[in-house]
Design an enzyme around this catalytic site. Sequence first.
Site, mmCIF file in Angstrom:
data_model
loop_
_atom_site.group_PDB
_atom_site.id
_atom_site.type_symbol
_atom_site.label_atom_id
_atom_site.label_comp_id
_atom_site.label_asym_id
_atom_site.label_seq_id
_atom_site.Cartn_x
_atom_site.Cartn_y
_atom_site.Cartn_z
ATOM 1 N N PRO A 1 0.827 -1.209 0.000
ATOM 2 C CA PRO A 1 0.000 0.000 0.000
ATOM 3 C C PRO A 1 0.861 1.260 0.000
ATOM 4 C CG PRO A 1 -0.849 -1.587 1.568
ATOM 5 C CD PRO A 1 0.472 -2.121 1.084
ATOM 6 N N GLU A 2 0.550 2.157 -0.932
ATOM 7 C CA GLU A 2 1.252 3.430 -1.029
ATOM 8 C C GLU A 2 0.306 4.522 -0.530
ATOM 9 O OE1 GLU A 2 3.133 3.767 -4.935
ATOM 10 O OE2 GLU A 2 3.199 1.604 -5.115
#
Length: 286
Positions: A2-3
């Site tokens: 996840p960014e």
Amino acid sequence: MPELPEVETIKEDLRELVVGSTIEAAEVLDPALVEQPSVEEFTRRLGDVRITGARRRAKHLIVELDSGDALVFQLKIGGQLLLVPPVEEPRTALMLVLYLDGGRRLFLRDQTGFTRARLLDPEELKARLSPLGPEPLEEGFAVEYLRETLGSRRAQIKPLILDQKVVSGVGNIYADEILFDARLHPRRKANTLSDAEWRVLYEAIRKNLAAGVEHRGTTVRLYRDVLNRPGEHQNYLRVFEKHGERCPEGCKGEVVQEKVSGRPTHLCPGCQRLSGGEEEQRLTFA
Ligand SMILES: [Zn+2]
């Protein structure tokens, strides 16, 4: 993993669904999850505390508690935080269960097992977050900052924008999309970028991350929101894992995958030329 857009989406879900609830008890199912403090202390300090807020800093998900502590997650590639109900109880790869008032539970699962959590007091939280670079979607993030911070660096541009001390929240997926959008080869040395290229890169960082947030994240494989729904930004990706496909800009080239600084990297060599700097500089100074 996840960014910025994915963690932002989870944070918004927590604000909507979980903030205001009380954690009655915590159960650590995978001790490797807890980086700090000890598992015993982590569990003890998570008993009977109210969740007062949720926020994001870079890729850190921060759950604020009325005890003054912050529960900080770094969700890795398979990291999912799921609210049961309405989500059906997950059975595998569980790392942590938070028992909430009202019979609800928040499950942390990670099929890869790399997700980590910390329970930090305010001083520890401040120390943890202080090395992080500016938030690219906030007002204070300016093209001058990028150019002044990186403009004399001889390093390649891709690892620089992945460096969380430089820009917060960019990971491998968005980096490839940003550099394609900006028509910059990932191996370009930062000190060869023209003023015009810094401007284009800056705009591309903001545009691509904002689009990711708007589309509630990118689900290439395992990312889900708190209600177990995939994101939609994967439908808008142009080069990430598109190697072998025609260039989406129609340049007659083909998207390729190469390792850049150890990371699988996707680019169109037709649109992202390594020698682009000289031409751009001539345009800028004309
Ligand atoms: Zn192309």
